[in-house]
Design an enzyme around this catalytic site. Structure first.
Site, PDB file in Angstrom:
ATOM      1  N   ASN A  95      39.301  28.877  41.221  1.00  0.00           N
ATOM      2  CA  ASN A  95      40.402  28.324  40.408  1.00  0.00           C
ATOM      3  C   ASN A  95      41.664  28.174  41.244  1.00  0.00           C
ATOM      4  OD1 ASN A  95      40.247  31.190  40.335  1.00  0.00           O
ATOM      5  ND2 ASN A  95      41.676  31.268  38.624  1.00  0.00           N
ATOM      6  N   ASP A 304      39.529  41.896  41.662  1.00  0.00           N
ATOM      7  CA  ASP A 304      40.126  40.758  40.953  1.00  0.00           C
ATOM      8  C   ASP A 304      41.542  40.505  41.472  1.00  0.00           C
ATOM      9  OD1 ASP A 304      40.545  38.614  39.300  1.00  0.00           O
ATOM     10  OD2 ASP A 304      40.408  39.711  37.420  1.00  0.00           O
TER      11      ASP A 304
END
Length: 438
Positions: A95, A304
């Site tokens: 992304n 993450d």
């Protein structure tokens, strides 16, 4: 007399079968010998006496934001952060701006990392409504670790929310798909009740347990229907962990360092610097995560790593950007958990090296074993150090763990037989390469 390019001498190796004091010989970037190598010679001898030698740590969940905003992160800065924190290999999320969703973008990225990446790297390819039927081809392209599908909470055009589209994606290809599994329909239905804003801890109330559990149950049901393995990312609830413990036939499990380390008190202490998706939850869920660590439910622990500017993190909620830095701090904090007795070094190696390599099919990574890449993370379990923001290499410049004192610290990062970091100093140029996947 045997001769090697490198010998690691005198350390305690964290091997797949246990911890042993032994030397390691390296030839042409691969492990060529394990044992007593006192009579051998080498071009370079690395003395690791009194230290523990882990297989090269893999952070399988990293957002390097490149292409994107270089004032927040780049391939170069993010992978430099990784090696400073003892991480040898990262898997980079799709992304970016634009998203990585095509053969052409993957080819661009393979070329772009040359001379920029300090760590070895794998690429996710993003699933979108425009490429669902191409995913089976895209997942087999060079250096692709997996397809990533946002079934909720997407950025850009990376959202695949309805069952029919998710099933189409699952029927295109064979490798495990990695999912952000919050339920988009529940998120949107509940959103109007929270748009007026309020304290940051409302983030966890909006994106509640039911939102996470609904998403995960839907994906597992579709995975069983299609026979397509699923890898559920950043599992954050006790309910999901209990459910996934009974779904090992089709599902593997990632838990984030944050959900093993932080509870919802962080919202009062850190404000926007505690906002992430899925959210940090209360102590009940953290306790369940450690129980899942102990019983083997967890396959992978990731960071993450998702940096944002300070301005974006300091906007009032719900406009606060969701995502925290983590690739540089994940291993020091996990070593502190080892020192506290919450897991062993062997279990750490399982969820941060062998587990990611197994789930994603990374060739030659994740183990200290003959013929594998000579990737080593050398740690000093007697070294105590406090995390400071001045140490953070990402240009955004912050960490939610500033002030956290770690008992245990990475002192060297060795990638394919080349020292990339030693004693907090980056060694040489960026020589990271793309990882090969089965």
């Amino acid at each position: 007399m045997a001769h090697f390019d490198m010998i690691l001498k005198g350390g305690t190796l964290v091997l797949p079968w246990g911890e042993e004091q032994a030397d390691v010989g390296v030839v042409k970037g691969r492990i060529a010998a394990i044992g007593a190598l006192g009579g051998a010679s080498a071009e370079e001898v690395v003395d690791v006496t009194g230290l523990s030698v882990l297989p090269g740590i893999i952070d399988a969940h990293v957002h390097l934001r490149d292409p994107g905003d270089p004032s927040v992160e780049t391939i170069a800065t993010g992978t430099k952060a990784a090696i400073l924190g003892g991480v040898c290999t990262v898997f980079d999320m799709p992304n970016t701006v634009p998203s990585i969703t095509s053969t052409e973008q993957l080819a661009w990225k393979r070329d772009y990392i040359q001379g920029r990446s300090y760590a070895d790297i794998g690429f996710y390819v993003g699933g979108s409504m425009k490429n669902l039927d191409d995913l089976g081809r895209l997942e087999t392209e060079e250096n692709v670790c997996a397809v990533k599908i946002f079934a909720g909470s997407s950025t850009g055009d990376l959202l695949v929310a309805d069952d029919a589209s998710l099933e189409r994606a699952m029927r295109s290809g064979r490798r495990p798909i990695a999912y952000h599994s919050e339920d988009e329909f529940r998120l949107q239905a509940r959103k109007p009740a929270y748009e007026a804003g309020g304290p940051h801890k409302l983030h966890a109330e909006w994106r509640d347990v039911e939102c996470a559990l609904l998403g995960t149950r839907r994906i597992v049901a579709l995975a069983r229907k299609t026979g397509r393995p699923c890898h559920i990312l950043h599992v954050s609830t006790a309910e999901e962990l209990d459910f996934l413990g009974q779904a090992r036939d089709i599902a593997s499990v990632e838990v984030l360092l944050n959900h093993l380390t932080q509870t919802d008190e962080a919202y009062d202490r850190l404000g926007g610097y505690a906002v992430m998706n899925p959210p940090i939850r209360d102590e009940r869920h953290m306790k369940a995560a450690w129980e899942a660590m102990a019983n083997g439910t967890i396959d992978v622990v990731g960071s993450d790593h998702a940096p944002h500017s300070r301005a974006a993190k300091e906007r009032p909620w719900p406009a606060t950007a969701a995502g925290l830095t983590g690739v540089q701090t994940i291993l020091p904090i996990m070593l502190d958990h080892v020192s506290a007795g919450r897991l062993s070094l062997s279990r750490l190696a399982d969820v941060m090296a062998a587990g990611p390599a197994r789930v994603y099919g990374a060739v030659g990574k994740g183990r200290i074993a003959m013929g594998y890449d000579a990737d080593f993370t050398v740690v000093d379990m007697k070294k105590n150090r406090t995390i400071e923001e001045s140490w953070i290499a990402s240009p955004c410049g912050w960490t939610p763990f500033a002030g956290y004192t770690c008992h245990g610290w990475p002192v060297a990062t060795i990638i394919r037989g080349q020292v990339a970091m030693r004693d907090d100093e980056v060694q040489g140029e960026a020589k990271g390469a793309g990882v090969t996947f089965r």
